[in-house]
Design a protein around this motif. Structure first.
Motif, PDB file in Angstrom:
ATOM      1  N   GLY A 163      28.660  47.471 -15.858  1.00  0.00           N
ATOM      2  CA  GLY A 163      28.735  47.645 -17.316  1.00  0.00           C
ATOM      3  C   GLY A 163      27.409  47.437 -17.968  1.00  0.00           C
ATOM      4  N   ASP A 164      27.324  47.999 -19.142  1.00  0.00           N
ATOM      5  CA  ASP A 164      26.071  47.861 -19.858  1.00  0.00           C
ATOM      6  C   ASP A 164      25.976  46.550 -20.591  1.00  0.00           C
ATOM      7  N   SER A 165      27.194  45.920 -20.890  1.00  0.00           N
ATOM      8  CA  SER A 165      27.155  44.689 -21.673  1.00  0.00           C
ATOM      9  C   SER A 165      28.171  43.700 -21.151  1.00  0.00           C
ATOM     10  N   THR A 166      28.171  42.492 -21.749  1.00  0.00           N
ATOM     11  CA  THR A 166      29.103  41.442 -21.331  1.00  0.00           C
ATOM     12  C   THR A 166      30.522  41.769 -21.726  1.00  0.00           C
ATOM     13  N   ASP A 167      30.744  42.435 -22.854  1.00  0.00           N
ATOM     14  CA  ASP A 167      32.110  42.795 -23.271  1.00  0.00           C
ATOM     15  C   ASP A 167      32.737  43.761 -22.285  1.00  0.00           C
ATOM     16  N   ASP A 168      31.960  44.712 -21.827  1.00  0.00           N
ATOM     17  CA  ASP A 168      32.500  45.669 -20.850  1.00  0.00           C
ATOM     18  C   ASP A 168      32.899  44.953 -19.564  1.00  0.00           C
ATOM     19  N   GLN A 169      32.107  44.007 -19.151  1.00  0.00           N
ATOM     20  CA  GLN A 169      32.435  43.265 -17.921  1.00  0.00           C
ATOM     21  C   GLN A 169      33.684  42.423 -18.112  1.00  0.00           C
ATOM     22  N   ALA A 170      33.877  41.793 -19.274  1.00  0.00           N
ATOM     23  CA  ALA A 170      35.069  40.991 -19.538  1.00  0.00           C
ATOM     24  C   ALA A 170      36.304  41.871 -19.585  1.00  0.00           C
ATOM     25  N   ALA A 171      36.193  43.053 -20.169  1.00  0.00           N
ATOM     26  CA  ALA A 171      37.348  43.971 -20.211  1.00  0.00           C
ATOM     27  C   ALA A 171      37.725  44.422 -18.814  1.00  0.00           C
ATOM     28  N   ALA A 172      36.737  44.721 -17.995  1.00  0.00           N
ATOM     29  CA  ALA A 172      37.029  45.132 -16.616  1.00  0.00           C
ATOM     30  C   ALA A 172      37.687  44.025 -15.834  1.00  0.00           C
ATOM     31  N   LEU A 173      37.277  42.787 -16.053  1.00  0.00           N
ATOM     32  CA  LEU A 173      37.881  41.649 -15.350  1.00  0.00           C
ATOM     33  C   LEU A 173      39.313  41.429 -15.797  1.00  0.00           C
ATOM     34  N   ALA A 174      39.588  41.606 -17.104  1.00  0.00           N
ATOM     35  CA  ALA A 174      40.968  41.443 -17.596  1.00  0.00           C
ATOM     36  C   ALA A 174      41.868  42.511 -17.030  1.00  0.00           C
ATOM     37  N   GLU A 175      41.378  43.736 -16.963  1.00  0.00           N
ATOM     38  CA  GLU A 175      42.188  44.834 -16.391  1.00  0.00           C
ATOM     39  C   GLU A 175      42.464  44.570 -14.921  1.00  0.00           C
ATOM     40  N   LEU A 176      41.502  43.996 -14.177  1.00  0.00           N
ATOM     41  CA  LEU A 176      41.703  43.692 -12.762  1.00  0.00           C
ATOM     42  C   LEU A 176      42.765  42.623 -12.582  1.00  0.00           C
ATOM     43  N   ARG A 177      42.803  41.642 -13.463  1.00  0.00           N
ATOM     44  CA  ARG A 177      43.814  40.584 -13.360  1.00  0.00           C
ATOM     45  C   ARG A 177      45.204  41.141 -13.630  1.00  0.00           C
ATOM     46  N   LYS A 178      45.302  42.052 -14.628  1.00  0.00           N
ATOM     47  CA  LYS A 178      46.606  42.658 -14.914  1.00  0.00           C
ATOM     48  C   LYS A 178      47.122  43.430 -13.712  1.00  0.00           C
ATOM     49  N   ARG A 179      46.256  44.166 -13.073  1.00  0.00           N
ATOM     50  CA  ARG A 179      46.677  44.921 -11.884  1.00  0.00           C
ATOM     51  C   ARG A 179      47.145  43.969 -10.779  1.00  0.00           C
ATOM     52  N   GLN A 180      46.423  42.886 -10.572  1.00  0.00           N
ATOM     53  CA  GLN A 180      46.817  41.941  -9.533  1.00  0.00           C
ATOM     54  C   GLN A 180      48.156  41.299  -9.864  1.00  0.00           C
ATOM     55  N   GLN A 181      48.401  40.967 -11.132  1.00  0.00           N
ATOM     56  CA  GLN A 181      49.672  40.359 -11.526  1.00  0.00           C
ATOM     57  C   GLN A 181      50.805  41.340 -11.366  1.00  0.00           C
ATOM     58  N   ALA A 182      50.585  42.604 -11.712  1.00  0.00           N
ATOM     59  CA  ALA A 182      51.635  43.626 -11.549  1.00  0.00           C
ATOM     60  C   ALA A 182      51.953  43.817 -10.085  1.00  0.00           C
ATOM     61  N   ASP A 183      50.972  43.861  -9.261  1.00  0.00           N
ATOM     62  CA  ASP A 183      51.226  44.012  -7.820  1.00  0.00           C
ATOM     63  C   ASP A 183      52.006  42.825  -7.283  1.00  0.00           C
ATOM     64  N   ALA A 184      51.715  41.595  -7.745  1.00  0.00           N
ATOM     65  CA  ALA A 184      52.442  40.421  -7.280  1.00  0.00           C
ATOM     66  C   ALA A 184      53.884  40.461  -7.722  1.00  0.00           C
ATOM     67  N   GLU A 185      54.168  40.894  -8.974  1.00  0.00           N
ATOM     68  CA  GLU A 185      55.560  40.970  -9.466  1.00  0.00           C
ATOM     69  C   GLU A 185      56.337  42.024  -8.698  1.00  0.00           C
ATOM     70  N   ARG A 186      55.695  43.144  -8.406  1.00  0.00           N
ATOM     71  CA  ARG A 186      56.379  44.204  -7.667  1.00  0.00           C
ATOM     72  C   ARG A 186      56.738  43.735  -6.264  1.00  0.00           C
ATOM     73  N   GLU A 187      55.813  43.035  -5.621  1.00  0.00           N
ATOM     74  CA  GLU A 187      56.093  42.547  -4.265  1.00  0.00           C
ATOM     75  C   GLU A 187      57.202  41.517  -4.292  1.00  0.00           C
ATOM     76  N   GLU A 188      57.253  40.669  -5.344  1.00  0.00           N
ATOM     77  CA  GLU A 188      58.300  39.651  -5.424  1.00  0.00           C
ATOM     78  C   GLU A 188      59.657  40.287  -5.651  1.00  0.00           C
ATOM     79  N   SER A 189      59.718  41.325  -6.545  1.00  0.00           N
ATOM     80  CA  SER A 189      61.014  42.005  -6.783  1.00  0.00           C
ATOM     81  C   SER A 189      61.484  42.726  -5.551  1.00  0.00           C
ATOM     82  N   GLU A 190      60.554  43.317  -4.823  1.00  0.00           N
ATOM     83  CA  GLU A 190      60.947  44.009  -3.591  1.00  0.00           C
ATOM     84  C   GLU A 190      61.459  42.995  -2.566  1.00  0.00           C
ATOM     85  N   GLY A 191      60.940  41.807  -2.583  1.00  0.00           N
ATOM     86  CA  GLY A 191      61.426  40.795  -1.641  1.00  0.00           C
ATOM     87  C   GLY A 191      62.815  40.339  -1.991  1.00  0.00           C
TER      88      GLY A 191
END
Length: 299
Positions: free
Chosen positions: A261-289
């Motif tokens: 990213g060109d700035s700190t805000d872009d990096q923070a947004a990318a990190l938040a989006e990565l956490r959301k993806r990880q949380q969604a993947d964890a919920e999906r795996e738990e429901s499938e279990g």
């Protein structure tokens, strides 16, 4: 005396005295010695025999007189034989021993004339004290002569054996040093043989078996090196640091695409989006279990 007997006496003298024998002296000394032993044996037998005879029998006193004479002569004669047999550079001990033996013999003759009537009696005719005094003078002279001979012989023997003992000590020290050197050499050989099959050297560093390559450059030694000296190298330089980093990544291989990213805000947004993806993947795996567990109950 036979020649065998003579040889036996000489051998005994050399064994116990350890000196060059004078045959006349050796024979005279042994003759006095054996005579003294015989006289002492007769004195002992006479004393034992007289003990069983009643006091009223005159034969009892005759036996005691024989015992006194033989015993009084046997003891100084034995000491004189020692003086004669021992080698000495001085004549004084032998002269003193001879004089003492003569005085003892005079006392013995007086004893024969006084015993038993004038011996140890209460009357004024008692002569025992005077005779014992004379005999004591002779006995002291004989004892002094024999003691002087023994001391002189031991001193001479110590002086003679001293240098020989010193030489033997030096030889023994040299032999000990040679033995120590031989043992040390044997220990070193044993250690070398034991370490020859191991992988450790003397310094404790593990020994590694390597192969050395030897290049034979005789075929190119005749090449003309003048063209090498006039050759020019072409150098290519990058435009900047980014080009150099890109070149290194190309050499490493496996180039990874990374979005920066060109700035700190872009990096923070990318990190938040990565956490959301990880949380969604964890919920999906738990429901499938959970679904899989329910299916397992009804299957």
């Amino acid at each position: 005396m036979s020649s065998d007997g003579q040889n036996t006496l000489i051998a005994l003298y050399r064994r116990y005295v350890d000196a060059d024998p004078d045959e006349t002296t050796v024979y005279a000394g042994f003759a006095l010695f054996f005579t003294a032993i015989g006289l002492l044996a007769v004195a002992l037998a006479a004393v034992v025999w007289s003990g069983g005879i009643p006091p009223e029998n005159i034969f009892k006193y005759e036996l005691r007189e024989v015992a006194g004479v033989t015993g009084a002569l046997g003891i100084p004669l034995l000491l004189v034989s020692v003086v004669v047999l021992l080698p000495s550079r001085y004549r004084f001990p032998k002269l003193l021993a001879g004089a003492g033996l003569v005085v003892c013999a005079v006392a013995v003759v007086q004893f024969v004339g006084a015993y038993p009537h004038n011996w140890n009696v209460a009357a004024s005719a008692d002569r025992s004290g005077r005779i014992v005094g004379v005999y004591s003078l002779g006995a002291v002279a004989v004892v002094a002569a024999s003691g002087t001979s023994l001391v002189g012989f031991q001193i001479a023997r110590a002086k003679t054996s001293g240098p020989a003992a010193g030489g033997s000590d030096a030889e023994s020290d040299a032999t000990d040093e040679e033995d120590e050197e031989a043992v040390s050499a044997q220990v070193r050989r044993d250690m070398d043989e034991a370490l020859s099959n191991t992988e450790l050297s003397w310094g404790g560093v593990r020994k590694t078996e390597t192969t050395r390559l030897k290049l034979d450059t005789s075929a190119v030694d005749d090449v003309d090196r003048a063209s090498f000296e006039n050759a020019k190298a072409t150098e290519t330089r990058g435009g900047g640091v980014d080009d150099a980093v890109a070149g290194l990544q190309g050499l490493r291989g496996g180039k990874k695409d990374t979005a920066v990213g060109d700035s700190t805000d872009d990096q923070a947004a990318a990190l938040a989006e990565l956490r959301k993806r990880q949380q969604a993947d964890a919920e999906r795996e738990e429901s499938e279990g959970v679904v899989d567990r329910i299916r397992g109950l009804f299957s």
